[in-house]
Design a protein around this motif. Structure first.
Motif, mmCIF file in Angstrom:
data_model
loop_
_atom_site.group_PDB
_atom_site.id
_atom_site.type_symbol
_atom_site.label_atom_id
_atom_site.label_comp_id
_atom_site.label_asym_id
_atom_site.label_seq_id
_atom_site.Cartn_x
_atom_site.Cartn_y
_atom_site.Cartn_z
ATOM 1 N N PHE A 20 -10.158 -24.493 -9.920
ATOM 2 C CA PHE A 20 -9.052 -24.543 -10.766
ATOM 3 C C PHE A 20 -9.163 -25.688 -11.943
ATOM 4 O O PHE A 20 -9.101 -25.198 -13.148
ATOM 5 N N LYS A 24 -9.449 -24.115 -15.861
ATOM 6 C CA LYS A 24 -8.614 -24.816 -16.777
ATOM 7 C C LYS A 24 -9.447 -25.269 -18.022
ATOM 8 O O LYS A 24 -9.017 -25.211 -19.002
ATOM 9 N N LEU A 32 -9.647 -19.961 -12.332
ATOM 10 C CA LEU A 32 -8.104 -20.543 -12.349
ATOM 11 C C LEU A 32 -7.269 -20.115 -11.348
ATOM 12 O O LEU A 32 -6.770 -20.514 -10.290
ATOM 13 N N VAL A 33 -7.251 -18.627 -11.134
ATOM 14 C CA VAL A 33 -6.349 -17.961 -10.287
ATOM 15 C C VAL A 33 -6.801 -18.011 -8.773
ATOM 16 O O VAL A 33 -6.230 -18.354 -7.855
ATOM 17 N N LEU A 36 -6.408 -21.692 -7.630
ATOM 18 C CA LEU A 36 -4.906 -21.835 -7.190
ATOM 19 C C LEU A 36 -4.744 -21.022 -6.105
ATOM 20 O O LEU A 36 -4.027 -21.744 -5.035
ATOM 21 N N VAL A 40 -3.678 -22.700 -2.249
ATOM 22 C CA VAL A 40 -2.217 -22.289 -1.574
ATOM 23 C C VAL A 40 -2.425 -21.464 -0.364
ATOM 24 O O VAL A 40 -1.580 -21.653 0.589
#
Length: 67
Positions: A20, A24, A32-33, A36, A40
């Motif tokens: 991440f 960024k 980035l995805v 994330l 999660v």
């Protein structure tokens, strides 16, 4: 939830944080995805084998997919 699931979640969450921050900073969407997602998904997956499979898949996607 057992100890192994917590440790796998910690490992994949740490890898996700690295992806991440990299995504960024470099303004790249795939890391980035995936980062994330790695941070999660351990909250929603309870099976240990499925946790490792999804975590490994999300960890190698930025290596193979370059956009």
């Amino acid at each position: 939830m057992d100890t192994a699931t917590l440790l796998w979640g910690l490992l994949f969450g740490s890898i996700g944080m690295g992806y991440f921050m990299y995504g960024k900073k470099q303004q790249r969407a795939i890391p980035l995805v995936c980062g994330l997602g790695l941070m999660v998904f351990p909250y929603f997956v309870s099976g240990q084998l499925l946790l490792v499979a999804i975590g490994c898949a999300l960890s190698v996607i930025p290596y193979f997919v370059r956009l």
